[in-house]
Write an enzyme that holds these catalytic residues in place. Structure first.
Site, PDB file in Angstrom:
ATOM      1  N   ILE A 117      -0.588  -0.248  -6.447  1.00  0.00           N
ATOM      2  CA  ILE A 117      -1.467   0.580  -7.287  1.00  0.00           C
ATOM      3  C   ILE A 117      -1.050   0.506  -8.757  1.00  0.00           C
ATOM      4  O   ILE A 117      -1.901   0.568  -9.654  1.00  0.00           O
ATOM      5  CB  ILE A 117      -1.530   2.041  -6.780  1.00  0.00           C
ATOM      6  CG1 ILE A 117      -2.713   2.763  -7.377  1.00  0.00           C
ATOM      7  CG2 ILE A 117      -0.238   2.800  -7.056  1.00  0.00           C
ATOM      8  CD1 ILE A 117      -4.056   2.168  -7.059  1.00  0.00           C
ATOM      9  N   SER A 130      11.956  -0.367 -11.065  1.00  0.00           N
ATOM     10  CA  SER A 130      11.520  -0.845  -9.759  1.00  0.00           C
ATOM     11  C   SER A 130      12.652  -1.672  -9.173  1.00  0.00           C
ATOM     12  O   SER A 130      13.282  -2.448  -9.884  1.00  0.00           O
ATOM     13  CB  SER A 130      10.242  -1.679  -9.926  1.00  0.00           C
ATOM     14  OG  SER A 130       9.376  -1.536  -8.837  1.00  0.00           O
ATOM     15  N   ARG A 131      12.880  -1.524  -7.878  1.00  0.00           N
ATOM     16  CA  ARG A 131      14.042  -2.194  -7.277  1.00  0.00           C
ATOM     17  C   ARG A 131      13.829  -3.692  -7.160  1.00  0.00           C
ATOM     18  O   ARG A 131      14.769  -4.468  -7.246  1.00  0.00           O
ATOM     19  CB  ARG A 131      14.309  -1.606  -5.881  1.00  0.00           C
ATOM     20  CG  ARG A 131      14.606  -0.123  -5.886  1.00  0.00           C
ATOM     21  CD  ARG A 131      14.452   0.463  -4.512  1.00  0.00           C
ATOM     22  NE  ARG A 131      13.153   0.077  -3.925  1.00  0.00           N
ATOM     23  CZ  ARG A 131      12.801   0.298  -2.676  1.00  0.00           C
ATOM     24  NH1 ARG A 131      13.619   0.927  -1.863  1.00  0.00           N
ATOM     25  NH2 ARG A 131      11.619  -0.090  -2.233  1.00  0.00           N
ATOM     26  N   LYS A 146      -1.228  10.148  -6.247  1.00  0.00           N
ATOM     27  CA  LYS A 146      -1.557  10.966  -5.084  1.00  0.00           C
ATOM     28  C   LYS A 146      -0.917  10.359  -3.845  1.00  0.00           C
ATOM     29  O   LYS A 146      -0.724   9.147  -3.815  1.00  0.00           O
ATOM     30  CB  LYS A 146      -3.078  11.105  -4.904  1.00  0.00           C
ATOM     31  CG  LYS A 146      -3.876   9.800  -4.839  1.00  0.00           C
ATOM     32  CD  LYS A 146      -3.918   8.887  -3.687  1.00  0.00           C
ATOM     33  CE  LYS A 146      -3.838   9.215  -2.280  1.00  0.00           C
ATOM     34  NZ  LYS A 146      -4.133   7.995  -1.431  1.00  0.00           N
ATOM     35  N   ASP A 185      -3.682   9.099   4.159  1.00  0.00           N
ATOM     36  CA  ASP A 185      -3.494   8.520   2.811  1.00  0.00           C
ATOM     37  C   ASP A 185      -4.865   8.293   2.162  1.00  0.00           C
ATOM     38  O   ASP A 185      -5.114   8.800   1.063  1.00  0.00           O
ATOM     39  CB  ASP A 185      -2.669   7.230   2.876  1.00  0.00           C
ATOM     40  CG  ASP A 185      -2.522   6.606   1.506  1.00  0.00           C
ATOM     41  OD1 ASP A 185      -1.615   7.000   0.757  1.00  0.00           O
ATOM     42  OD2 ASP A 185      -3.358   5.740   1.150  1.00  0.00           O
TER      43      ASP A 185
HETATM   44  P1  NAP Z   1       3.446   0.056  -2.500  1.00  0.00           P
HETATM   45  O1  NAP Z   1       2.927  -1.094  -3.289  1.00  0.00           O
HETATM   46  O2  NAP Z   1       3.834  -0.179  -1.088  1.00  0.00           O
HETATM   47  O3  NAP Z   1       4.683   0.772  -3.210  1.00  0.00           O
HETATM   48  C1  NAP Z   1       4.809   0.904  -4.603  1.00  0.00           C
HETATM   49  C2  NAP Z   1       6.220   0.533  -5.004  1.00  0.00           C
HETATM   50  O4  NAP Z   1       7.106   1.602  -4.661  1.00  0.00           O
HETATM   51  C3  NAP Z   1       6.771  -0.673  -4.299  1.00  0.00           C
HETATM   52  O5  NAP Z   1       6.380  -1.867  -4.906  1.00  0.00           O
HETATM   53  C4  NAP Z   1       8.260  -0.448  -4.346  1.00  0.00           C
HETATM   54  O6  NAP Z   1       8.791  -0.993  -5.553  1.00  0.00           O
HETATM   55  C5  NAP Z   1       8.379   1.053  -4.358  1.00  0.00           C
HETATM   56  N1  NAP Z   1       8.783   1.496  -3.033  1.00  0.00           N
HETATM   57  C6  NAP Z   1       8.231   1.144  -1.841  1.00  0.00           C
HETATM   58  N2  NAP Z   1       8.887   1.750  -0.826  1.00  0.00           N
HETATM   59  C7  NAP Z   1       9.854   2.481  -1.403  1.00  0.00           C
HETATM   60  C8  NAP Z   1      10.853   3.318  -0.897  1.00  0.00           C
HETATM   61  N3  NAP Z   1      10.988   3.540   0.421  1.00  0.00           N
HETATM   62  N4  NAP Z   1      11.700   3.890  -1.754  1.00  0.00           N
HETATM   63  C9  NAP Z   1      11.575   3.693  -3.076  1.00  0.00           C
HETATM   64  N5  NAP Z   1      10.630   2.900  -3.630  1.00  0.00           N
HETATM   65  C10 NAP Z   1       9.789   2.315  -2.789  1.00  0.00           C
HETATM   66  O7  NAP Z   1       2.385   1.250  -2.496  1.00  0.00           O
HETATM   67  P2  NAP Z   1       1.069   1.495  -3.353  1.00  0.00           P
HETATM   68  O8  NAP Z   1      -0.102   0.997  -2.603  1.00  0.00           O
HETATM   69  O9  NAP Z   1       1.251   1.057  -4.752  1.00  0.00           O
HETATM   70  O10 NAP Z   1       0.999   3.090  -3.257  1.00  0.00           O
HETATM   71  C11 NAP Z   1       1.909   3.911  -3.944  1.00  0.00           C
HETATM   72  C12 NAP Z   1       1.302   5.288  -4.069  1.00  0.00           C
HETATM   73  O11 NAP Z   1       0.042   5.161  -4.724  1.00  0.00           O
HETATM   74  C13 NAP Z   1       1.010   5.953  -2.715  1.00  0.00           C
HETATM   75  O12 NAP Z   1       1.273   7.324  -2.784  1.00  0.00           O
HETATM   76  C14 NAP Z   1      -0.467   5.714  -2.497  1.00  0.00           C
HETATM   77  O13 NAP Z   1      -1.074   6.742  -1.737  1.00  0.00           O
HETATM   78  C15 NAP Z   1      -0.975   5.751  -3.938  1.00  0.00           C
HETATM   79  N6  NAP Z   1      -2.223   5.013  -4.117  1.00  0.00           N
HETATM   80  C16 NAP Z   1      -2.376   3.744  -3.604  1.00  0.00           C
HETATM   81  C17 NAP Z   1      -3.601   3.098  -3.721  1.00  0.00           C
HETATM   82  C18 NAP Z   1      -3.818   1.699  -3.204  1.00  0.00           C
HETATM   83  O14 NAP Z   1      -4.964   1.224  -3.238  1.00  0.00           O
HETATM   84  N7  NAP Z   1      -2.823   0.978  -2.742  1.00  0.00           N
HETATM   85  C19 NAP Z   1      -4.664   3.733  -4.360  1.00  0.00           C
HETATM   86  C20 NAP Z   1      -4.457   4.979  -4.932  1.00  0.00           C
HETATM   87  C21 NAP Z   1      -3.242   5.616  -4.777  1.00  0.00           C
HETATM   88  P3  NAP Z   1      10.299  -1.575  -5.586  1.00  0.00           P
HETATM   89  O15 NAP Z   1      10.615  -2.090  -4.227  1.00  0.00           O
HETATM   90  O16 NAP Z   1      10.246  -2.651  -6.628  1.00  0.00           O
HETATM   91  O17 NAP Z   1      11.144  -0.389  -5.968  1.00  0.00           O
END
Ligand code: NAP
Length: 309
Positions: free
Chosen positions: A15, A37-38, A91, A169
């Protein structure tokens, strides 16, 4: 505050890349200077492996944007608020209601902005739906939020773990629109949650709610829909019918299309974040999260077939 807000983003994942980076570039008054970011690096930005390092290395940072999964959001938000930073929460704002309430308290004491963003509330047709409903009484609400988890959430193990929300979610997006456009308290009465045998979080859910006026509200969330995706809220009122579809970007009133517009949710949220910071205001509505928490609290859990994503 005066001058451009300097922001740092935590969790450079899906996101953050899809929405936050382009939206911040489009927004006057805020600039992204650093990323924590890790595993990822932001191009042209100061990169850190952890929030602690970013806070230490960027003393001039005004704001922190948290885009990691909800399970780790609280500790990061707490740390950023205690460092005197304004905080933008993706969110859902947290994995539990109590942690979000604690964050509000910390932000108030620190005198900084805390913004719980609900992106679906900024979808193109939500404002018009809200004003149309303001002079009518809902008689029945039906929510259908059906999508293909393999398409939208590939390689996201956290979403299936405890605190990851599973099908809530996306479902919480529907609840964020519902609680925005229906201006009465909504009570959750019962829920059925289908949880795959190999997961911690539901793949399907059915909720029964009721508005304070007595109007029944039913919601179905399902992550097993392939083909066309469905993000619909249909409302029958004493003065006609409303259908919000495409996640809030299309509105039909009595069958006639009134709005059909592309998604511009994130730029609108960043304009709001800048205004909140200017006023050192807090904008955290926990209503959607509370309904999800209630569904987990009273819901019947049914184990379904193991699901490989
Ligand atoms: P994601 O790509 O899986 O995670 C975002 C980043 O968070 C990862 O690249 C990772 O970065 C870090 N991360 C992942 N797991 C972690 C952990 N256990 N501990 C610490 N850092 C961690 O997820 P996303 O889709 O972007 O969603 C993130 C948030 O945005 C969620 O709450 C989701 O509901 C919300 N959101 C998502 C979307 C969508 O379309 N995907 C839309 C609206 C809102 P590093 O490994 O580099 O630290």
């Amino acid at each position: 505050m005066t001058g451009t807000i300097k922001a740092g983003l935590v969790g450079l994942g899906k996101i953050a890349r899809d929405q936050h980076l382009p939206a911040i570039r489009k927004t006057n008054g805020i600039e992204l200077v650093a990323v924590a970011s890790r595993n990822a690096q932001g191009e042209g930005l100061n990169n850190y492996g952890a929030l602690t390092d970013m806070l230490a290395g960027e003393p001039d940072l005004d704001a922190v944007i948290l885009c990691q999964p909800p399970q780790v959001r609280y500790e990061a938000a707490r740390q950023a608020l205690l460092a005197g930073k304004h905080v933008f929460l993706e969110k859902p704002p947290g994995a539990t209601v109590s942690e979000v309430e604690a964050l509000i308290d910390i932000a108030e004491r620190q005198g900084v902005t805390l913004y719980a963003s609900w992106h679906s509330r900024y979808a193109a047709a939500v404002g018009l739906a809200k004003s149309w409903l303001a002079s009518r009484s809902p008689k029945h609400v039906s929510i259908q939020w059906r999508e293909d988890v393999r398409h939208w959430h590939p390689g996201q193990p956290w979403i299936w773990e405890a605190g990851g929300f599973g099908v809530f979610d996306p479902g919480i997006n529907a609840l964020s629109i519902l609680t925005e456009i229906v201006s009465e308290p909504i009570a959750l009465l019962s829920a059925n949650l289908e949880v795959p045998a190999n997961k911690q979080a539901p793949i399907g859910a059915e909720l029964k709610m009721v508005a304070a006026s007595g109007a029944p509200i039913e919601a179905v969330f399902d992550w097993r829909q392939t083909g066309p995706q469905t993000w619909d809220i249909a409302i029958e009122t004493d003065g006609g019918s409303l259908l919000l579809s495409e996640g809030g970007n299309m509105l039909r009133l009595d069958g006639e299309v009134q709005v059909k517009a592309p998604d511009e949710e994130y730029p609108a949220m960043y304009r709001r974040f800048v205004r909140l910071i200017e006023n050192k205001a807090i904008d955290v509505d926990i209503a959607p999260l509370r309904l999800v928490a209630d569904a987990f609290l009273c819901g019947e859990h049914r184990t379904t077939a193991a699901f490989e994503d």
